[in-house]
Write a protein that holds these residues in place. Structure first.
Motif, PDB file in Angstrom:
ATOM      1  N   LEU A 116       6.698   8.779   5.340  1.00  0.00           N
ATOM      2  CA  LEU A 116       6.215   7.533   4.752  1.00  0.00           C
ATOM      3  C   LEU A 116       4.846   7.730   4.135  1.00  0.00           C
ATOM      4  O   LEU A 116       4.016   8.459   4.665  1.00  0.00           O
ATOM      5  CB  LEU A 116       6.061   6.464   5.837  1.00  0.00           C
ATOM      6  N   HIS A 117       4.613   7.052   3.020  1.00  0.00           N
ATOM      7  CA  HIS A 117       3.261   6.935   2.498  1.00  0.00           C
ATOM      8  C   HIS A 117       3.027   5.461   2.160  1.00  0.00           C
ATOM      9  O   HIS A 117       3.969   4.670   2.138  1.00  0.00           O
ATOM     10  CB  HIS A 117       3.074   7.794   1.253  1.00  0.00           C
ATOM     11  N   CYS A 134      -3.663   6.130   0.563  1.00  0.00           N
ATOM     12  CA  CYS A 134      -2.584   6.011   1.537  1.00  0.00           C
ATOM     13  C   CYS A 134      -3.280   5.885   2.885  1.00  0.00           C
ATOM     14  O   CYS A 134      -4.075   6.748   3.262  1.00  0.00           O
ATOM     15  CB  CYS A 134      -1.668   7.234   1.516  1.00  0.00           C
ATOM     16  N   MET A 152      -1.945   5.801   5.916  1.00  0.00           N
ATOM     17  CA  MET A 152      -1.267   6.326   7.097  1.00  0.00           C
ATOM     18  C   MET A 152      -2.252   7.223   7.854  1.00  0.00           C
ATOM     19  O   MET A 152      -3.037   7.947   7.235  1.00  0.00           O
ATOM     20  CB  MET A 152      -0.028   7.148   6.702  1.00  0.00           C
ATOM     21  N   HIS A 190      -3.611  10.858   6.805  1.00  0.00           N
ATOM     22  CA  HIS A 190      -3.352  11.175   5.402  1.00  0.00           C
ATOM     23  C   HIS A 190      -4.637  10.948   4.624  1.00  0.00           C
ATOM     24  O   HIS A 190      -5.116   9.825   4.539  1.00  0.00           O
ATOM     25  CB  HIS A 190      -2.256  10.276   4.820  1.00  0.00           C
ATOM     26  N   MET A 223      -5.386  10.696   1.374  1.00  0.00           N
ATOM     27  CA  MET A 223      -4.852  10.606   0.013  1.00  0.00           C
ATOM     28  C   MET A 223      -5.562   9.467  -0.706  1.00  0.00           C
ATOM     29  O   MET A 223      -5.644   8.366  -0.201  1.00  0.00           O
ATOM     30  CB  MET A 223      -3.347  10.312   0.061  1.00  0.00           C
TER      31      MET A 223
HETATM   32 CU   LIG Z   1       0.369   9.283   2.966  1.00  0.00          CU
END
Ligand SMILES: [Cu+2]
Length: 138
Positions: free
Chosen positions: A68-69, A124, A126, A129, A131
């Motif tokens: 998942l992102h 992102c 999460m 992450h 990102m």
């Molecule tokens: Cu992500």
């Protein structure tokens, strides 16, 4: 997620398991900025997306990873209407759109008209992450 916050402008046009489902966007209207962003290897590509103030835009996120992102914007949609399509799962908070969770092989499309020039970072969110990328509205 609180059901009350899942607003009506969510339109589900894709189902998990259909694979990448961006066919509808391939016929882009000539008067809109179609901005594809690919998510792969925990990176957004491109890391800068240019949109234009007052011109319709369609952000198309395709998650090619097997995890998942999310697309977690800051400020970009404040006070603006937008439409989310695809198989992403939007979540809303007090400030509006908080994030769109994009499943593996998922596609999330967000259509809106940017009202205010500026640089809008999105991430992102999460855990773990790192990102991040930029949407620039000129
Ligand atoms: Cu992500």
């Amino acid at each position: 997620m609180p059901v009350a916050l899942r607003l009506i402008f969510l339109i589900m046009v894709g189902l998990p398991g259909e694979g990448p489902a961006a066919q509808a966007s391939d016929v882009g209207a000539p008067d809109e900025d179609r901005a594809p962003v690919v998510i792969q290897g925990r990176q957004f590509t491109p890391d800068r997306t240019l949109l234009h103030q007052g011109r319709k835009a369609r952000l198309v996120f395709t998650n090619l990873d097997s995890e998942l992102h999310t697309f977690a914007p800051s400020g970009l949609f404040a006070g603006e209407s937008f439409i989310i399509a695809g198989n992403g799962a939007p979540e809303f908070g007090p400030g509006g759109l908080k994030r769109v969770i994009i499943p593996p092989d998922g596609v999330a499309e967000i259509s809106f008209t940017p009202a205010t020039r500026g640089e809008y970072r999105y991430i992102c969110d999460m855990p773990g992450h790192q990102m991040s990328a930029l949407i620039i509205v000129e």
